[in-house]
Design a protein around this motif. Structure first.
Motif, PDB file in Angstrom:
ATOM      1  N   GLU A  53       0.802  -1.201   0.076  1.00  0.00           N
ATOM      2  CA  GLU A  53       0.069   0.053   0.057  1.00  0.00           C
ATOM      3  C   GLU A  53       1.002   1.324   0.024  1.00  0.00           C
ATOM      4  O   GLU A  53       0.510   2.055  -0.638  1.00  0.00           O
ATOM      5  CB  GLU A  53      -0.887   0.054   1.342  1.00  0.00           C
ATOM      6  CG  GLU A  53      -2.094  -1.035   1.027  1.00  0.00           C
ATOM      7  CD  GLU A  53      -2.952  -0.583  -0.183  1.00  0.00           C
ATOM      8  OE1 GLU A  53      -3.127   0.626  -0.532  1.00  0.00           O
ATOM      9  OE2 GLU A  53      -3.360  -1.525  -1.049  1.00  0.00           O
ATOM     10  N   MET A  54       2.033   1.173   0.616  1.00  0.00           N
ATOM     11  CA  MET A  54       2.975   2.209   0.683  1.00  0.00           C
ATOM     12  C   MET A  54       3.435   2.508  -0.542  1.00  0.00           C
ATOM     13  O   MET A  54       3.857   3.637  -1.065  1.00  0.00           O
ATOM     14  CB  MET A  54       3.970   2.116   1.812  1.00  0.00           C
ATOM     15  CG  MET A  54       3.518   2.498   3.282  1.00  0.00           C
ATOM     16  SD  MET A  54       2.940   3.973   3.580  1.00  0.00           S
ATOM     17  CE  MET A  54       4.278   4.974   3.566  1.00  0.00           C
ATOM     18  N   PHE A  55       3.811   1.391  -1.271  1.00  0.00           N
ATOM     19  CA  PHE A  55       4.449   1.614  -2.625  1.00  0.00           C
ATOM     20  C   PHE A  55       3.334   2.366  -3.682  1.00  0.00           C
ATOM     21  O   PHE A  55       3.576   3.026  -4.428  1.00  0.00           O
ATOM     22  CB  PHE A  55       4.907   0.261  -3.249  1.00  0.00           C
ATOM     23  CG  PHE A  55       5.425   0.024  -4.579  1.00  0.00           C
ATOM     24  CD1 PHE A  55       6.718   0.607  -4.867  1.00  0.00           C
ATOM     25  CD2 PHE A  55       4.652  -0.482  -5.658  1.00  0.00           C
ATOM     26  CE1 PHE A  55       7.106   0.546  -6.186  1.00  0.00           C
ATOM     27  CE2 PHE A  55       4.969  -0.437  -6.948  1.00  0.00           C
ATOM     28  CZ  PHE A  55       6.116   0.049  -7.251  1.00  0.00           C
ATOM     29  N   ASN A  56       2.137   1.682  -3.709  1.00  0.00           N
ATOM     30  CA  ASN A  56       0.908   2.306  -4.382  1.00  0.00           C
ATOM     31  C   ASN A  56       0.803   3.780  -4.050  1.00  0.00           C
ATOM     32  O   ASN A  56       0.470   4.351  -5.012  1.00  0.00           O
ATOM     33  CB  ASN A  56      -0.198   1.423  -4.177  1.00  0.00           C
ATOM     34  CG  ASN A  56      -0.048  -0.100  -4.911  1.00  0.00           C
ATOM     35  OD1 ASN A  56       0.740  -0.252  -5.566  1.00  0.00           O
ATOM     36  ND2 ASN A  56      -1.067  -0.805  -4.509  1.00  0.00           N
ATOM     37  N   TYR A  57       0.852   3.835  -2.994  1.00  0.00           N
ATOM     38  CA  TYR A  57       0.735   5.459  -2.460  1.00  0.00           C
ATOM     39  C   TYR A  57       1.849   6.235  -3.164  1.00  0.00           C
ATOM     40  O   TYR A  57       1.548   7.296  -3.443  1.00  0.00           O
ATOM     41  CB  TYR A  57       0.689   5.699  -0.962  1.00  0.00           C
ATOM     42  CG  TYR A  57       0.811   7.248  -0.405  1.00  0.00           C
ATOM     43  CD1 TYR A  57      -0.516   7.664  -0.458  1.00  0.00           C
ATOM     44  CD2 TYR A  57       1.725   7.499   0.144  1.00  0.00           C
ATOM     45  CE1 TYR A  57      -0.455   9.005  -0.221  1.00  0.00           C
ATOM     46  CE2 TYR A  57       1.838   8.942   0.627  1.00  0.00           C
ATOM     47  CZ  TYR A  57       0.678   9.642   0.622  1.00  0.00           C
ATOM     48  OH  TYR A  57       0.688  10.765   0.907  1.00  0.00           O
ATOM     49  N   GLN A  58       2.866   5.795  -2.929  1.00  0.00           N
ATOM     50  CA  GLN A  58       4.232   6.686  -3.695  1.00  0.00           C
ATOM     51  C   GLN A  58       4.091   6.829  -4.961  1.00  0.00           C
ATOM     52  O   GLN A  58       4.633   7.788  -5.586  1.00  0.00           O
ATOM     53  CB  GLN A  58       5.504   5.980  -3.135  1.00  0.00           C
ATOM     54  CG  GLN A  58       6.907   6.587  -3.717  1.00  0.00           C
ATOM     55  CD  GLN A  58       6.993   8.070  -2.734  1.00  0.00           C
ATOM     56  OE1 GLN A  58       6.825   8.073  -1.677  1.00  0.00           O
ATOM     57  NE2 GLN A  58       6.851   9.225  -3.418  1.00  0.00           N
ATOM     58  N   GLN A  59       3.625   5.598  -5.834  1.00  0.00           N
ATOM     59  CA  GLN A  59       3.476   5.600  -7.218  1.00  0.00           C
ATOM     60  C   GLN A  59       2.348   6.903  -7.400  1.00  0.00           C
ATOM     61  O   GLN A  59       2.696   7.532  -8.281  1.00  0.00           O
ATOM     62  CB  GLN A  59       2.968   4.351  -7.575  1.00  0.00           C
ATOM     63  CG  GLN A  59       3.986   3.219  -7.543  1.00  0.00           C
ATOM     64  CD  GLN A  59       5.111   3.421  -8.609  1.00  0.00           C
ATOM     65  OE1 GLN A  59       6.204   4.066  -8.377  1.00  0.00           O
ATOM     66  NE2 GLN A  59       5.221   2.793  -9.628  1.00  0.00           N
ATOM     67  N   ASP A  60       1.226   7.025  -6.845  1.00  0.00           N
ATOM     68  CA  ASP A  60       0.360   7.815  -6.767  1.00  0.00           C
ATOM     69  C   ASP A  60       0.836   9.212  -6.829  1.00  0.00           C
ATOM     70  O   ASP A  60       0.436  10.112  -7.496  1.00  0.00           O
ATOM     71  CB  ASP A  60      -0.916   7.526  -6.202  1.00  0.00           C
ATOM     72  CG  ASP A  60      -1.620   6.083  -6.476  1.00  0.00           C
ATOM     73  OD1 ASP A  60      -1.467   5.615  -7.610  1.00  0.00           O
ATOM     74  OD2 ASP A  60      -2.359   5.741  -5.630  1.00  0.00           O
ATOM     75  N   MET A  61       1.497   9.281  -5.810  1.00  0.00           N
ATOM     76  CA  MET A  61       2.185  10.700  -5.365  1.00  0.00           C
ATOM     77  C   MET A  61       3.194  11.193  -6.337  1.00  0.00           C
ATOM     78  O   MET A  61       2.953  12.178  -7.076  1.00  0.00           O
ATOM     79  CB  MET A  61       2.793  10.588  -4.086  1.00  0.00           C
ATOM     80  CG  MET A  61       2.062  10.731  -2.777  1.00  0.00           C
ATOM     81  SD  MET A  61       1.192  12.108  -2.713  1.00  0.00           S
ATOM     82  CE  MET A  61       2.518  13.232  -2.425  1.00  0.00           C
ATOM     83  N   ASP A  62       3.774  10.243  -7.032  1.00  0.00           N
ATOM     84  CA  ASP A  62       4.790  10.633  -8.049  1.00  0.00           C
ATOM     85  C   ASP A  62       4.175  10.978  -9.306  1.00  0.00           C
ATOM     86  O   ASP A  62       4.452  11.948  -9.864  1.00  0.00           O
ATOM     87  CB  ASP A  62       5.552   9.451  -8.442  1.00  0.00           C
ATOM     88  CG  ASP A  62       6.727   9.166  -7.031  1.00  0.00           C
ATOM     89  OD1 ASP A  62       6.746  10.090  -6.196  1.00  0.00           O
ATOM     90  OD2 ASP A  62       7.368   7.987  -7.184  1.00  0.00           O
ATOM     91  N   ARG A  63       3.007  10.256  -9.853  1.00  0.00           N
ATOM     92  CA  ARG A  63       2.108  10.414 -10.976  1.00  0.00           C
ATOM     93  C   ARG A  63       1.550  12.052 -10.484  1.00  0.00           C
ATOM     94  O   ARG A  63       1.628  12.952 -11.512  1.00  0.00           O
ATOM     95  CB  ARG A  63       1.205   9.619 -11.041  1.00  0.00           C
ATOM     96  CG  ARG A  63       1.447   8.398 -11.831  1.00  0.00           C
ATOM     97  CD  ARG A  63       0.365   7.402 -12.604  1.00  0.00           C
ATOM     98  NE  ARG A  63      -0.456   7.119 -11.457  1.00  0.00           N
ATOM     99  CZ  ARG A  63      -0.238   5.952 -10.817  1.00  0.00           C
ATOM    100  NH1 ARG A  63       0.725   5.259 -11.098  1.00  0.00           N
ATOM    101  NH2 ARG A  63      -1.322   5.569 -10.015  1.00  0.00           N
ATOM    102  N   TYR A  64       1.009  12.272  -9.540  1.00  0.00           N
ATOM    103  CA  TYR A  64       0.273  13.568  -9.087  1.00  0.00           C
ATOM    104  C   TYR A  64       1.315  14.694  -9.216  1.00  0.00           C
ATOM    105  O   TYR A  64       1.213  15.895  -9.712  1.00  0.00           O
ATOM    106  CB  TYR A  64      -0.208  13.520  -7.929  1.00  0.00           C
ATOM    107  CG  TYR A  64      -0.731  14.906  -7.428  1.00  0.00           C
ATOM    108  CD1 TYR A  64      -1.913  15.359  -7.790  1.00  0.00           C
ATOM    109  CD2 TYR A  64      -0.005  15.800  -6.476  1.00  0.00           C
ATOM    110  CE1 TYR A  64      -2.352  16.730  -7.417  1.00  0.00           C
ATOM    111  CE2 TYR A  64      -0.383  17.072  -6.252  1.00  0.00           C
ATOM    112  CZ  TYR A  64      -1.749  17.591  -6.727  1.00  0.00           C
ATOM    113  OH  TYR A  64      -2.087  18.808  -6.329  1.00  0.00           O
TER     114      TYR A  64
END
Length: 199
Positions: free
Chosen positions: A179-190
Motif C-alpha cells: 500500500e505504501m508503494f502504491n501510495y508513492q506511485q500515485d504521489m509521483d504521478r500527481y
C-alpha cells in the motif's frame, strides 16, 4: 558513424539545496565507457531555494543537453520519461514527546478497534458456544479458548505485517508495504502532472 548511448531515467532521487544534479544522478547510462563518463558528468540542473519540495526532470531536457554537447550521439531512451528530484531541506528529528503521543494514540486506538470489533460480532458468546460444543460444559469465561485466541491474534498480526520489530520474517512484502508503494506511485504521478501544468 554515430555513437550509441542508451539512457534510462531513475524514477526518484534526493538532492540537497544548492547541489548540482548530474546526468548520471538522474539516469542509468549504457554505452562506450568514454562516452558514458563524459555524458554522465554533465550538469543538468542545480537545486535552488525556489524549487520548494520537488523538481521534475523530463527526458526531453536530458536528450537536449546530451545532443547539444555531442551532436553525433545517437541516444536511445528506455523506461520512464520523468525523474522526480526530492529536495532535502534537512529535517529535524521528531521530539520524544511527539513520538510518545502518537504511539499512545495508535496503541489505544488499535486496542479500542479490536475490542469494538469483538463486541460487534459477540466474540464472547461465540467462545462460550464453541467451549460448550467441545467440552459439554457451560461457562461464563472460557479461558481455555480466550487466552490462546489472544496470543493467536498477536501472532497473526506479526505474520500479516511480516515484521517482528525490525526483523523481516520472509522476503515477501507485507500488505502495508504494498500500500505504501502504491501510495508513492500515485504521489509521483500527481507531482509529475502538477509540475507539467505549471509550465
Amino acid at each position: 558513424m554515430d555513437e550509441i548511448i542508451y539512457i534510462k531515467l531513475k524514477s526518484r532521487i534526493q538532492k540537497k539545496l544548492n547541489e548540482r544534479v548530474l546526468v548520471k544522478d538522474v539516469a542509468y547510462l549504457e554505452g562506450k565507457e568514454k562516452i558514458k563518463t563524459a555524458m554522465g558528468d554533465l550538469v543538468l540542473y542545480e537545486v535552488t531555494k525556489a524549487d520548494k519540495t520537488h523538481v521534475v526532470i523530463d527526458i526531453m531536457d536530458v536528450l537536449f543537453l546530451l545532443r547539444t554537447r555531442h551532436t553525433d550521439l545517437d541516444v536511445q531512451s528506455l523506461g520512464p520519461v520523468n525523474t522526480i528530484i526530492e529536495v532535502d531541506r534537512g529535517k529535524r528529528p521528531p521530539s520524544l514527546l511527539f513520538v510518545s503521543f502518537v504511539w499512545f494514540l495508535l496503541f489505544v486506538g488499535a486496542g479500542l478497534a479490536i475490542m469494538n470489533f469483538h463486541e460487534d460480532v459477540s466474540m464472547l458468546e461465540v467462545h462460550q458456544k464453541i467451549f460448550m460444543i467441545i467440552t459439554g460444559n457451560e461457562v461464563s469465561a472460557p479461558w481455555l479458548l480466550q487466552i490462546p485466541y489472544s496470543f493467536g491474534l498477536g501472532l497473526g498480526m506479526i505474520l500479516f505485517f511480516n515484521h517482528l520489530f525490525r526483523k523481516r520474517i520472509n522476503e515477501e512484502p507485507s500488505p502495508l508495504e504494498v500500500e505504501m508503494f502504491n501510495y508513492q506511485q500515485d504521489m509521483d504521478r500527481y507531482v509529475i502532472m502538477s509540475e507539467k501544468e505549471k509550465l
